[in-house]
Design an enzyme around this catalytic site. Structure first.
Site, mmCIF file in Angstrom:
data_model
loop_
_atom_site.group_PDB
_atom_site.id
_atom_site.type_symbol
_atom_site.label_atom_id
_atom_site.label_comp_id
_atom_site.label_asym_id
_atom_site.label_seq_id
_atom_site.Cartn_x
_atom_site.Cartn_y
_atom_site.Cartn_z
ATOM 1 N N ASN A 168 -34.960 -16.208 61.549
ATOM 2 C CA ASN A 168 -34.620 -16.766 60.245
ATOM 3 C C ASN A 168 -33.107 -16.643 60.110
ATOM 4 O O ASN A 168 -32.599 -15.552 59.891
ATOM 5 C CB ASN A 168 -35.338 -15.990 59.139
ATOM 6 C CG ASN A 168 -34.882 -16.412 57.749
ATOM 7 O OD1 ASN A 168 -34.190 -17.423 57.587
ATOM 8 N ND2 ASN A 168 -35.268 -15.649 56.739
ATOM 9 N N TRP A 169 -32.450 -17.748 60.254
ATOM 10 C CA TRP A 169 -30.977 -17.724 60.228
ATOM 11 C C TRP A 169 -30.394 -17.536 58.828
ATOM 12 O O TRP A 169 -29.202 -17.330 58.688
ATOM 13 C CB TRP A 169 -30.409 -19.009 60.856
ATOM 14 C CG TRP A 169 -30.460 -19.029 62.347
ATOM 15 C CD1 TRP A 169 -30.870 -18.023 63.178
ATOM 16 C CD2 TRP A 169 -30.043 -20.110 63.202
ATOM 17 N NE1 TRP A 169 -30.746 -18.410 64.484
ATOM 18 C CE2 TRP A 169 -30.236 -19.690 64.528
ATOM 19 C CE3 TRP A 169 -29.541 -21.392 62.965
ATOM 20 C CZ2 TRP A 169 -29.944 -20.504 65.617
ATOM 21 C CZ3 TRP A 169 -29.253 -22.204 64.040
ATOM 22 C CH2 TRP A 169 -29.454 -21.760 65.361
ATOM 23 N N LYS A 170 -31.240 -17.707 57.815
ATOM 24 C CA LYS A 170 -30.751 -17.617 56.426
ATOM 25 C C LYS A 170 -29.565 -18.589 56.247
ATOM 26 O O LYS A 170 -29.560 -19.643 56.870
ATOM 27 C CB LYS A 170 -30.407 -16.168 56.079
ATOM 28 C CG LYS A 170 -31.571 -15.221 56.409
ATOM 29 C CD LYS A 170 -31.487 -13.861 55.797
ATOM 30 C CE LYS A 170 -32.725 -13.067 56.173
ATOM 31 N NZ LYS A 170 -32.775 -11.745 55.560
ATOM 32 N N HIS A 185 -40.062 -16.438 51.050
ATOM 33 C CA HIS A 185 -39.241 -15.310 51.501
ATOM 34 C C HIS A 185 -38.800 -14.502 50.271
ATOM 35 O O HIS A 185 -38.553 -15.076 49.207
ATOM 36 C CB HIS A 185 -38.019 -15.823 52.280
ATOM 37 C CG HIS A 185 -37.293 -14.718 52.980
ATOM 38 N ND1 HIS A 185 -36.430 -13.875 52.325
ATOM 39 C CD2 HIS A 185 -37.326 -14.301 54.271
ATOM 40 C CE1 HIS A 185 -35.959 -12.977 53.199
ATOM 41 N NE2 HIS A 185 -36.487 -13.219 54.380
ATOM 42 N N GLU A 198 -36.075 -13.321 49.457
ATOM 43 C CA GLU A 198 -34.800 -13.769 48.879
ATOM 44 C C GLU A 198 -35.013 -14.995 47.986
ATOM 45 O O GLU A 198 -34.323 -15.178 46.987
ATOM 46 C CB GLU A 198 -33.788 -14.044 50.011
ATOM 47 C CG GLU A 198 -33.311 -12.732 50.643
ATOM 48 C CD GLU A 198 -32.936 -12.827 52.107
ATOM 49 O OE1 GLU A 198 -32.748 -13.937 52.633
ATOM 50 O OE2 GLU A 198 -32.842 -11.757 52.747
ATOM 51 N N GLU A 214 -42.809 -8.422 55.263
ATOM 52 C CA GLU A 214 -41.412 -7.998 55.266
ATOM 53 C C GLU A 214 -41.153 -7.081 54.072
ATOM 54 O O GLU A 214 -40.914 -7.570 52.951
ATOM 55 C CB GLU A 214 -40.479 -9.211 55.152
ATOM 56 C CG GLU A 214 -40.614 -10.208 56.271
ATOM 57 C CD GLU A 214 -39.338 -11.032 56.436
ATOM 58 O OE1 GLU A 214 -38.839 -11.095 57.567
ATOM 59 O OE2 GLU A 214 -38.826 -11.587 55.445
ATOM 60 N N GLY A 228 -32.378 -6.439 56.282
ATOM 61 C CA GLY A 228 -30.920 -6.407 56.360
ATOM 62 C C GLY A 228 -30.308 -5.041 56.121
ATOM 63 O O GLY A 228 -29.107 -4.905 55.926
ATOM 64 N N SER A 270 -35.197 -5.687 59.744
ATOM 65 C CA SER A 270 -34.370 -4.927 60.698
ATOM 66 C C SER A 270 -34.993 -4.836 62.097
ATOM 67 O O SER A 270 -34.884 -3.806 62.771
ATOM 68 C CB SER A 270 -34.042 -3.539 60.145
ATOM 69 O OG SER A 270 -33.274 -3.655 58.952
ATOM 70 N N GLY A 321 -34.076 -11.671 61.111
ATOM 71 C CA GLY A 321 -32.885 -12.238 60.499
ATOM 72 C C GLY A 321 -31.671 -12.035 61.390
ATOM 73 O O GLY A 321 -31.438 -12.769 62.356
ATOM 74 N N GLY A 322 -30.899 -11.021 61.100
ATOM 75 C CA GLY A 322 -29.609 -10.781 61.756
ATOM 76 C C GLY A 322 -29.653 -10.842 63.278
ATOM 77 O O GLY A 322 -28.767 -11.443 63.906
HETATM 78 P P1 13P Z 1 -33.206 -8.774 59.054
HETATM 79 O O1 13P Z 1 -33.876 -8.927 60.395
HETATM 80 O O2 13P Z 1 -31.771 -9.160 59.057
HETATM 81 O O3 13P Z 1 -33.487 -7.431 58.448
HETATM 82 O O4 13P Z 1 -33.911 -9.853 58.081
HETATM 83 C C1 13P Z 1 -35.285 -9.891 58.004
HETATM 84 C C2 13P Z 1 -35.687 -11.123 57.296
HETATM 85 O O5 13P Z 1 -35.511 -11.257 56.103
HETATM 86 C C3 13P Z 1 -36.276 -12.207 58.091
HETATM 87 O O6 13P Z 1 -36.846 -13.171 57.288
#
Ligand code: 13P
Length: 257
Positions: A10-12, A96, A98, A168, A174, A214, A235-236
């Site tokens: 997930n590149w956000k 998600h 967010e 999640e 994050g 994470s 994500g990251g």
């Molecule tokens: P991180 O892997 O950066 O913690 O993000 C998780 C996430 O929100 C994936 O959708």
């Protein structure tokens, strides 16, 4: 019941179209065996056409990170499932944390979007998860069950079996503070039981449930060794091509049956 694990990035709100193309070039040598792992990149809308094009001969599915539930209409700024389907997008992240937190998504809109995804041949990756206050108050399972049941309301068994759920925990996103594999397994097996209650055991055995929060190349194998965890939403650590490839390798090496 063999479920094929799914590693999804997930590149956000990261990467320009040029940066997305550069990523695509760097992962173009990926030889993931589809019987062992599904891989997906969920990118910002504007990068989707380039990724679909650049990765058409590479075993990486392309996903959006959100969409509207209507096919078209006066919804300024929104993107519809019809538009995604016509591009060749195969997956869509729905609900998600967010989006729920900053864009007022509710269990009700999540459910509408899940139904719209199935109506347009998009595989929904439905996100659920508790925040730190809920975890500390011992409310994790009640809260997550409510989110899952609301998301699957009104689906047919055939649709439900094709669901991808991403557990999640918000406090792990994050933050570098990942859930222990055992805690993630505990909640994820509970989610599977909730799906069995809403449908039946056969459906529950087919639903793929990822862990997210994470996840990195160094810790993904520990999640994959748990019986109910079917991959990760990352994500990251999905942004750098080398790291994304390492995530996939760790899953193929760590779970072959
Ligand atoms: P991180 O892997 O950066 O913690 O993000 C998780 C996430 O929100 C994936 O959708």
């Amino acid at each position: 019941m063999k479920r094929i694990p799914i590693v999804a990035g997930n590149w956000k709100m990261y990467k320009t179209v040029d940066e997305a193309k550069e990523f695509a070039h760097k992962v173009s040598g990926l030889h993931a065996d589809k019987s062992q792992v599904d891989t997906v990149i969920c990118a910002p809308f504007i990068a989707l056409p380039a990724l679909v094009d650049e990765l058409k001969n590479v075993p990486v599915g392309i996903g959006a990170q959100n969409m509207h539930w209507e096919e078209s209409g006066a919804y300024t700024g929104e993107v519809s499932p019809v538009m995604l389907e016509s591009l060749g997008v195969q997956y869509v992240i729905i609900g998600h944390s967010e989006r729920r937190q900053y864009f007022a998504e509710t269990d009700e809109t999540v459910n509408k979007k899940v139904k719209a995804a199935f109506a347009h041949n998009l595989a929904p990756i439905v996100c659920v998860g508790e925040d730190l206050t809920q975890r500390e108050a011992g409310q994790t399972k009640d809260f997550v069950r409510k989110q899952v049941l609301a998301a699957v309301e009104g689906l047919t068994s055939v649709q439900a079996a094709k669901l991808i759920i991403a557990y999640e925990p918000i406090w792990a996103i994050g933050t570098g503070k990942s859930s222990s594999a055992q805690d993630a397994q505990d909640v994820i097996s509970f989610i599977r039981t909730a799906v069995a209650g809403a449908f039946d055991q056969q459906v529950a055995d087919q639903v793929r449930i990822q862990y997210g929060g994470s996840v990195k190349p160094e810790n993904i194998a520990s999640y994959m060794s748990e019986t109910d965890i079917d991959g990760a939403l990352v994500g990251g650590a999905s942004l750098a091509p080398e790291s994304f490839l390492k995530l996939v390798e760790a899953v193929v090496g760590g779970k072959t049956s």
